[in-house]
Design an enzyme around this catalytic site. Structure first.
Site, short mmCIF file in Angstrom:
data_model
loop_
_atom_site.label_atom_id
_atom_site.label_comp_id
_atom_site.label_asym_id
_atom_site.label_seq_id
_atom_site.Cartn_x
_atom_site.Cartn_y
_atom_site.Cartn_z
CD1 TRP A 130 37.09 2.12 68.06
CD2 TRP A 130 36.09 2.80 69.94
NE1 TRP A 130 35.92 2.72 67.71
CE2 TRP A 130 35.29 3.15 68.83
CE3 TRP A 130 35.65 3.13 71.22
CZ2 TRP A 130 34.06 3.80 68.97
CZ3 TRP A 130 34.44 3.76 71.37
CH2 TRP A 130 33.65 4.10 70.26
CG ASP A 211 34.39 -1.03 75.27
OD1 ASP A 211 33.23 -1.43 75.08
OD2 ASP A 211 34.95 -0.21 74.51
CB ALA A 213 31.45 -3.14 71.76
CE LYS A 246 29.91 -2.16 67.13
NZ LYS A 246 30.63 -1.30 66.22
C1 LMR Z 1 34.43 0.78 64.82
O1 LMR Z 1 35.42 0.73 65.53
O2 LMR Z 1 34.48 0.79 63.59
C2 LMR Z 1 33.06 0.78 65.45
O3 LMR Z 1 33.17 0.64 66.81
C3 LMR Z 1 32.25 1.94 65.04
C4 LMR Z 1 32.75 3.25 65.57
O4 LMR Z 1 31.94 3.97 66.13
O5 LMR Z 1 33.92 3.57 65.41
#
Ligand code: LMR
Length: 397
Positions: A130, A211, A213, A246
């Site tokens: 991410w 992590d 989520a 989520k």
């Molecule tokens: C994403 O990856 O789109 C979500 O986790 C929202 C974000 O905060 O980036």
């Protein structure tokens, strides 16, 4: 003073989401931000959340600060949800919990505690990960190392490469793992692979930070936590950053928790002490609304089963969307998209170049990240054919 600031590039996810919002093309398809959308393109409020919220508003007597570690009902419920009701580490009292402003707050407090415990720690992150992981964990001064994870050719985890890289993780290092529904690639570890990571952590002395989520949006609440539970069962120490954005749809309420699973109760208490000191430096007390709602749901058997059923419905729908997207893409392009059905959760890469992703935005109002990460939960029966035809168009010339 402020005139010395340079303009920053926009956030890779939020910047594109804003661009998509501003596009007035009625055919636009917004697959940028990781939020669950229903068939009408709305991010719904769970019925269980609405009910708990109504009761909360009716009964609330005060807006006094929350306790620094947050709502006890929420923290207790989250421990059970993540580790399982029959978890041995829970019975042994080896887990401490701090309610945080979302999963980001959990990652931040977790990394503050890592920095206090192991100032020279390197955090091993998957390639890819991410995009916010690095600035977020890096903001406490931790250093990074990367482990190979996703193989774009096979659209699968390259586990040999991952373990070859992680052999270099030292005692005191942290390995950041995605608990389920890997963001951005959707390719998850098998249980046997989690077991191998546990073996390596035990042998080499690194600490996993998980992590998680998207629990409940890949293979269901229990299956999605199976890898995490295996680590917790086999290792003396695991840090967990969890989010209710989520799976409870509490996005804007910023609701999450950091859990420290430690060798004994005193280490867990000390970890919490450091997390609370870090919270005090950053934001003092956690936000109340989302956690009080989550706590009410998790402390009430009827509400919890209503929430579980709704979440299961979302999970089933996402997996159904994966089937229809695969089929639409295969018909439109003549290429193989079986991986979309294999991958889990909200995200997959479509395997397009950044230039092709940009053309999709410019010429078709189809929005995805430059990496071609899509939010599968933004697909619906009304846009899947248009999406597939648009992808075929940019692949075709
Ligand atoms: C994403 O990856 O789109 C979500 O986790 C929202 C974000 O905060 O980036």
């Amino acid at each position: 003073m402020l005139e010395h600031l340079q303009a920053l590039p926009t956030d890779p996810v939020l910047g594109l989401a804003a661009e998509a919002r501003a596009d007035s093309n009625p055919e636009k398809v917004d697959l940028t931000l990781g939020v669950y959308m229903d068939e009408d393109g709305l991010c719904p409020v769970f019925a269980a959340v609405r009910e708990a919220q109504q009761a909360l508003v009716a009964e609330e007597q005060t807006k006094v600060y929350m306790p620094p570690a947050g709502d006890e009902a929420y923290n207790t419920g989250m421990r059970r949800l993540l580790l399982g009701g029959d978890s041995r580490v829970l019975a042994e009292g080896r887990v401490s919990t701090v309610q945080t402003p979302g999963g980001c707050g959990a990652l931040r407090l977790g990394s503050e505690v890592v920095r206090a415990a192991s100032p020279g720690a390197r955090v091993w992150v998957s390639d890819p990960t991410w995009p916010v992981h690095i600035p977020l964990l890096g903001s406490v001064g931790l250093e990074f190392a990367t482990y190979r994870y996703y193989d774009p050719a096979s659209h699968d985890v390259d586990f040999d490469a991952m373990t070859a890289d992680l052999k270099k993780a030292r005692p005191g290092d942290v390995v950041l793992l995605h608990g389920c529904c890997h963001n951005p690639c959707g390719a998850d570890l098998s249980l046997a692979q989690w077991a191998e990571i546990a073996r390596m952590a035990d042998l080499q002395g690194f600490t996993p930070m998980v992590d998680i989520a998207y629990q409940g949006l890949g293979d269901g609440l229990e299956n999605d936590a199976a890898g995490l539970r295996l680590l917790v069962e086999r290792l003396p120490e695991v840090i967990i950053a969890a989010s209710s954005s989520k799976n409870m749809g509490l996005y804007r309420e910023r609701t999450g928790a950091v859990l420290f699973v430690c060798e004994d109760a005193s280490h867990a208490a000390n970890s919490t002490g450091h997390a609370l000191a870090a919270a005090r430096r950053c934001y003092s007390m956690p936000p109340a609304h989302g956690a009080l709602i989550g706590g009410r749901i998790l402390a009430d058997t009827r509400l919890e089963s209503a929430w579980r059923a709704e979440l299961e419905g979302m999970c089933t729908r996402i997996n159904g969307l994966r089937v229809s997207l695969r089929s639409a893409l295969e018909s439109a392009t003549g290429r193989d998209y079986a991986f979309i059905e294999r991958e889990k959760g909200m995200f997959s890469f479509l395997g397009l170049s950044a230039e092709q992703a940009q053309r999709l935005r410019r010429e078709h109002s189809v929005y995805m990240l430059d990496s071609s990460r899509i939010n599968v939960a933004g697909v619906n029966a009304g846009n899947v054919e248009y999406l597939a035809a648009s992808v075929a168009a940019v692949l075709g010339d």
